[in-house]
Write a protein that holds these residues in place. Sequence first.
Motif, PDB file in Angstrom:
ATOM      1  N   SER A  87       0.831  -1.206   0.000  1.00  0.00           N
ATOM      2  CA  SER A  87       0.000   0.000   0.000  1.00  0.00           C
ATOM      3  C   SER A  87       0.866   1.255   0.000  1.00  0.00           C
ATOM      4  CB  SER A  87      -0.918  -0.010   1.227  1.00  0.00           C
ATOM      5  OG  SER A  87      -1.762  -1.140   1.216  1.00  0.00           O
ATOM      6  N   ALA A  88       1.910   1.259   0.832  1.00  0.00           N
ATOM      7  CA  ALA A  88       2.756   2.451   0.935  1.00  0.00           C
ATOM      8  C   ALA A  88       3.587   2.658  -0.321  1.00  0.00           C
ATOM      9  CB  ALA A  88       3.668   2.327   2.151  1.00  0.00           C
ATOM     10  N   SER A  89       3.996   1.595  -0.983  1.00  0.00           N
ATOM     11  CA  SER A  89       4.840   1.712  -2.172  1.00  0.00           C
ATOM     12  C   SER A  89       4.102   2.382  -3.324  1.00  0.00           C
ATOM     13  CB  SER A  89       5.353   0.333  -2.600  1.00  0.00           C
ATOM     14  OG  SER A  89       4.288  -0.490  -3.050  1.00  0.00           O
ATOM     15  N   ARG A  90       2.765   2.331  -3.311  1.00  0.00           N
ATOM     16  CA  ARG A  90       1.983   2.959  -4.375  1.00  0.00           C
ATOM     17  C   ARG A  90       2.185   4.482  -4.394  1.00  0.00           C
ATOM     18  NH1 ARG A  90       0.388  -0.542  -8.226  1.00  0.00           N
ATOM     19  NH2 ARG A  90      -0.141  -2.537  -7.251  1.00  0.00           N
ATOM     20  N   ALA A  91       2.457   5.058  -3.220  1.00  0.00           N
ATOM     21  CA  ALA A  91       2.603   6.513  -3.129  1.00  0.00           C
ATOM     22  C   ALA A  91       4.058   6.960  -3.243  1.00  0.00           C
ATOM     23  CB  ALA A  91       2.007   7.005  -1.805  1.00  0.00           C
ATOM     24  N   LEU A  92       4.952   6.019  -3.513  1.00  0.00           N
ATOM     25  CA  LEU A  92       6.375   6.341  -3.576  1.00  0.00           C
ATOM     26  C   LEU A  92       6.708   7.005  -4.909  1.00  0.00           C
ATOM     27  CD1 LEU A  92       8.815   5.919  -1.707  1.00  0.00           C
ATOM     28  CD2 LEU A  92       9.339   3.848  -3.000  1.00  0.00           C
ATOM     29  N   GLU A  93       7.285   8.223  -4.856  1.00  0.00           N
ATOM     30  CA  GLU A  93       7.641   8.947  -6.072  1.00  0.00           C
ATOM     31  C   GLU A  93       9.033   8.540  -6.536  1.00  0.00           C
ATOM     32  OE1 GLU A  93       7.330  13.078  -5.366  1.00  0.00           O
ATOM     33  OE2 GLU A  93       5.148  13.058  -5.008  1.00  0.00           O
ATOM     34  N   LYS A  94       9.188   8.325  -7.837  1.00  0.00           N
ATOM     35  CA  LYS A  94      10.458   7.946  -8.450  1.00  0.00           C
ATOM     36  C   LYS A  94      11.139   6.836  -7.660  1.00  0.00           C
ATOM     37  CE  LYS A  94      11.247  12.535 -10.447  1.00  0.00           C
ATOM     38  NZ  LYS A  94      12.167  13.701 -10.547  1.00  0.00           N
ATOM     39  N   PRO A  95      10.512   5.662  -7.606  1.00  0.00           N
ATOM     40  CA  PRO A  95      11.069   4.571  -6.788  1.00  0.00           C
ATOM     41  C   PRO A  95      12.427   4.095  -7.301  1.00  0.00           C
ATOM     42  CG  PRO A  95       9.298   3.772  -8.211  1.00  0.00           C
ATOM     43  CD  PRO A  95       9.300   5.258  -8.348  1.00  0.00           C
ATOM     44  N   ASN A  96      13.360   3.942  -6.387  1.00  0.00           N
ATOM     45  CA  ASN A  96      14.650   3.331  -6.685  1.00  0.00           C
ATOM     46  C   ASN A  96      15.035   2.450  -5.509  1.00  0.00           C
ATOM     47  OD1 ASN A  96      15.753   5.062  -4.672  1.00  0.00           O
ATOM     48  ND2 ASN A  96      16.014   6.674  -6.206  1.00  0.00           N
ATOM     49  N   ALA A  97      16.180   1.818  -5.593  1.00  0.00           N
ATOM     50  CA  ALA A  97      16.565   0.830  -4.576  1.00  0.00           C
ATOM     51  C   ALA A  97      16.648   1.444  -3.188  1.00  0.00           C
ATOM     52  CB  ALA A  97      17.899   0.193  -4.960  1.00  0.00           C
ATOM     53  N   ALA A 138      15.079  -9.780   8.759  1.00  0.00           N
ATOM     54  CA  ALA A 138      15.999  -9.153   7.811  1.00  0.00           C
ATOM     55  C   ALA A 138      15.854  -9.784   6.424  1.00  0.00           C
ATOM     56  CB  ALA A 138      17.433  -9.289   8.308  1.00  0.00           C
ATOM     57  N   LYS A 139      15.687 -11.102   6.376  1.00  0.00           N
ATOM     58  CA  LYS A 139      15.479 -11.784   5.088  1.00  0.00           C
ATOM     59  C   LYS A 139      14.150 -11.390   4.459  1.00  0.00           C
ATOM     60  CE  LYS A 139      18.228 -15.883   6.273  1.00  0.00           C
ATOM     61  NZ  LYS A 139      18.191 -17.358   6.488  1.00  0.00           N
ATOM     62  N   VAL A 140      13.129 -11.231   5.281  1.00  0.00           N
ATOM     63  CA  VAL A 140      11.818 -10.815   4.772  1.00  0.00           C
ATOM     64  C   VAL A 140      11.909  -9.426   4.150  1.00  0.00           C
ATOM     65  CG1 VAL A 140       9.490 -10.144   5.471  1.00  0.00           C
ATOM     66  CG2 VAL A 140      10.468 -12.275   6.317  1.00  0.00           C
ATOM     67  N   LYS A 141      12.588  -8.505   4.833  1.00  0.00           N
ATOM     68  CA  LYS A 141      12.735  -7.143   4.288  1.00  0.00           C
ATOM     69  C   LYS A 141      13.516  -7.154   2.973  1.00  0.00           C
ATOM     70  CE  LYS A 141      14.501  -5.228   8.011  1.00  0.00           C
ATOM     71  NZ  LYS A 141      15.033  -4.162   8.892  1.00  0.00           N
ATOM     72  N   ALA A 142      14.586  -7.946   2.931  1.00  0.00           N
ATOM     73  CA  ALA A 142      15.373  -8.029   1.700  1.00  0.00           C
ATOM     74  C   ALA A 142      14.540  -8.599   0.553  1.00  0.00           C
ATOM     75  CB  ALA A 142      16.616  -8.894   1.943  1.00  0.00           C
ATOM     76  N   SER A 143      13.687  -9.565   0.864  1.00  0.00           N
ATOM     77  CA  SER A 143      12.820 -10.148  -0.158  1.00  0.00           C
ATOM     78  C   SER A 143      11.811  -9.123  -0.659  1.00  0.00           C
ATOM     79  CB  SER A 143      12.101 -11.373   0.406  1.00  0.00           C
ATOM     80  OG  SER A 143      11.180 -11.891  -0.515  1.00  0.00           O
ATOM     81  N   PHE A 144      11.228  -8.338   0.257  1.00  0.00           N
ATOM     82  CA  PHE A 144      10.283  -7.292  -0.145  1.00  0.00           C
ATOM     83  C   PHE A 144      10.948  -6.304  -1.102  1.00  0.00           C
ATOM     84  CE2 PHE A 144       7.544  -7.613   3.971  1.00  0.00           C
ATOM     85  CZ  PHE A 144       6.895  -8.708   3.427  1.00  0.00           C
ATOM     86  N   VAL A 145      12.149  -5.874  -0.755  1.00  0.00           N
ATOM     87  CA  VAL A 145      12.859  -4.896  -1.581  1.00  0.00           C
ATOM     88  C   VAL A 145      13.126  -5.467  -2.970  1.00  0.00           C
ATOM     89  CG1 VAL A 145      15.006  -3.611  -1.840  1.00  0.00           C
ATOM     90  CG2 VAL A 145      13.895  -3.736   0.398  1.00  0.00           C
ATOM     91  N   LYS A 146      13.586  -6.705  -3.012  1.00  0.00           N
ATOM     92  CA  LYS A 146      13.892  -7.336  -4.299  1.00  0.00           C
ATOM     93  C   LYS A 146      12.635  -7.462  -5.165  1.00  0.00           C
ATOM     94  CE  LYS A 146      15.820 -11.587  -6.265  1.00  0.00           C
ATOM     95  NZ  LYS A 146      16.390 -12.926  -5.954  1.00  0.00           N
ATOM     96  N   THR A 147      11.534  -7.907  -4.569  1.00  0.00           N
ATOM     97  CA  THR A 147      10.297  -8.076  -5.331  1.00  0.00           C
ATOM     98  C   THR A 147       9.741  -6.741  -5.801  1.00  0.00           C
ATOM     99  OG1 THR A 147       9.797 -10.027  -3.979  1.00  0.00           O
ATOM    100  CG2 THR A 147       8.015  -9.142  -5.310  1.00  0.00           C
ATOM    101  N   LEU A 148       9.762  -5.733  -4.942  1.00  0.00           N
ATOM    102  CA  LEU A 148       9.253  -4.416  -5.331  1.00  0.00           C
ATOM    103  C   LEU A 148      10.100  -3.799  -6.441  1.00  0.00           C
ATOM    104  CD1 LEU A 148       8.284  -2.846  -1.882  1.00  0.00           C
ATOM    105  CD2 LEU A 148       6.738  -3.505  -3.727  1.00  0.00           C
ATOM    106  N   LEU A 149      11.413  -3.989  -6.382  1.00  0.00           N
ATOM    107  CA  LEU A 149      12.284  -3.468  -7.432  1.00  0.00           C
ATOM    108  C   LEU A 149      11.958  -4.105  -8.779  1.00  0.00           C
ATOM    109  CD1 LEU A 149      15.794  -3.183  -5.730  1.00  0.00           C
ATOM    110  CD2 LEU A 149      14.486  -1.346  -6.773  1.00  0.00           C
ATOM    111  N   SER A 150      11.686  -5.407  -8.760  1.00  0.00           N
ATOM    112  CA  SER A 150      11.341  -6.083 -10.016  1.00  0.00           C
ATOM    113  C   SER A 150       9.990  -5.625 -10.541  1.00  0.00           C
ATOM    114  CB  SER A 150      11.329  -7.602  -9.802  1.00  0.00           C
ATOM    115  OG  SER A 150      10.287  -7.985  -8.924  1.00  0.00           O
ATOM    116  N   MET A 151       9.077  -5.230  -9.643  1.00  0.00           N
ATOM    117  CA  MET A 151       7.759  -4.757 -10.077  1.00  0.00           C
ATOM    118  C   MET A 151       7.806  -3.321 -10.582  1.00  0.00           C
ATOM    119  SD  MET A 151       5.249  -6.186  -7.095  1.00  0.00           S
ATOM    120  CE  MET A 151       4.987  -7.939  -6.809  1.00  0.00           C
TER     121      MET A 151
END
Length: 563
Positions: A448-458, A489-502
């Motif tokens: 939900s929060a990532s939808r409002a993120l402007e110019k998403p990067n890593a 920590a692994k869960v957060k890293a997985s979220f970041v990786k998946t969101l970057l690919s999306m």
Amino acid sequence: MFESIRRAKLQRAGLSCGKKRLKHQEGDLVDELRTHRAATIAVYVGFFIALGILMKMGAAVIPGTVTPQPIAYLCMAAIASALVVHLRVALTEDVEDNAELALVLGTILLQMAANVAMLDYGNQQSWTGALLVVAMPHAFAPLVLSVILGRKMGLFAAIYSTLLGTIVCVAVNPITYLASSSLIGFLVVLFTKRVRRRNRLFMAGLYIGVVAAVFSLLLYEASGTGLGGVSIGRVLGVPFVMGILTGLLVGGLLPVIETLFGVTTEVSWLELADLNHPLMKRLSIEAPGTYHHSLVVANLSEAAAESIGANAAMTRVCAYFHDIGKLTKPEYFIENMDPADNPHDDLTARMSALILIAHVKDGVDLAIKHKLNVSIIDVIEQHHGTSLAWYFYKRALDQKAEMIRLVEQGKSKEDDVPQVSEEVFRYPGPTPQFKESAIISLADAVESASRALEKPNASRIEGLVDELVQDRMKDGQLDECDLTIAELAKVKASFVKTLLSMMHSRIKYQKGTESPTTHVITKDIAATTPVHDGMTLITDNPYATGAGNEKKRPARKPPASAA
């Protein structure tokens, strides 16, 4: 009765529709029996008594076998006691309640009973020597428990069905029984590494049948007496057929076992992942924004669950259904809302918060009506925990401050100042109770929060994920689940990786000028066109990226004007 009277009063006052919402019942008789210590003791006592009866039956199968003496019962009790200690010390997390305990012990007893029955049948067919032993269904308990409760429990069943079987099946050679049962039991656990389809059970039975047949032949050859009058077809065929029948039997019994003991295998979770479920169809039509949100949360959650070894299939299915309560009032949630018509503009902050918070109870109500899995209902209840509906809470505080200012200016009365309580703006809970529920809760907030993120990067995505997880931890939303800091920590890293690919960036293609179907390569596009083995990848339509649109043409040098 009193609840009905209260609901009738609210209905007369216009504060209730009169309908009773279904609730996920806690503390009823079934739940009490699943955890009560007296029921645990009863299961263990029944296990000991059943073993004694089977031991006596096993000795009476073959005429001339010595009746078990007290020392034999004492040895049986000692091994059974070791089984109990093993369960209580090393496997408490794998066997969480009395239903699973009854499943484990009942499966071992069922295998012992099948062994006795097979011993009786073999004696009637005049089978002798190793065939009597190898023909027993040694793979049954390890296969059932490995598929339902995990391979660790499968090995547990292989160990104790072997030890107890040497005493129950006292009429056969104990050394031969130990070797056959341990070999077949451990190998069947090896063959059930990832049972995601029911045909894997048949294949496991087939492999075990081959191993049992070969081992049966080797036992006869190693005995020095040859086949001893037993046909080679029987020596090879009986163990082979028994292995296949065991796999087929387990595949047929799995749905029955799951229903009786309230457990769900990975096979069933994959079957529940069908998006053609009536609720998912309704969600796609009546609340398409929520439907898409649920799919993205499922992708995030599944990848995170796999990264820490949690149940990924269960996580995906629960994520599909976690927001079905929004079907009651889909237009009040931002992902389904018409930007030109916000219904919350006409409501107080408290009423808006109550509508949003109610989607949890509405979801439980719908899940119970559609007889969804209990774990799905748990996730629906827990995915918001006791978190605060911050936007509307802040809006209520602002409205209160504005009313106080009007009172100070003499433009309003003190009675008009609203009372703002934080508890009113919090979800009812409970907080996530297990890893999969906690992962879905975090994925829901992150998506939900990532939808409002402007110019998403890593860096921005990583900062957002870390901030949201830290806020949930500070609010106590993760206190009751068993996620460790390392797993988090692994869960957060997985979220970041998946969101970057999306949210990856794409090349901005320019529209052709010669004709609608002609692709004109400009200087900028030519610089980014990939070249492979002297062939340039070009598409007829620059806006079409699907498979089947690509053509390979010989690479050519750009004209001098484009260099």
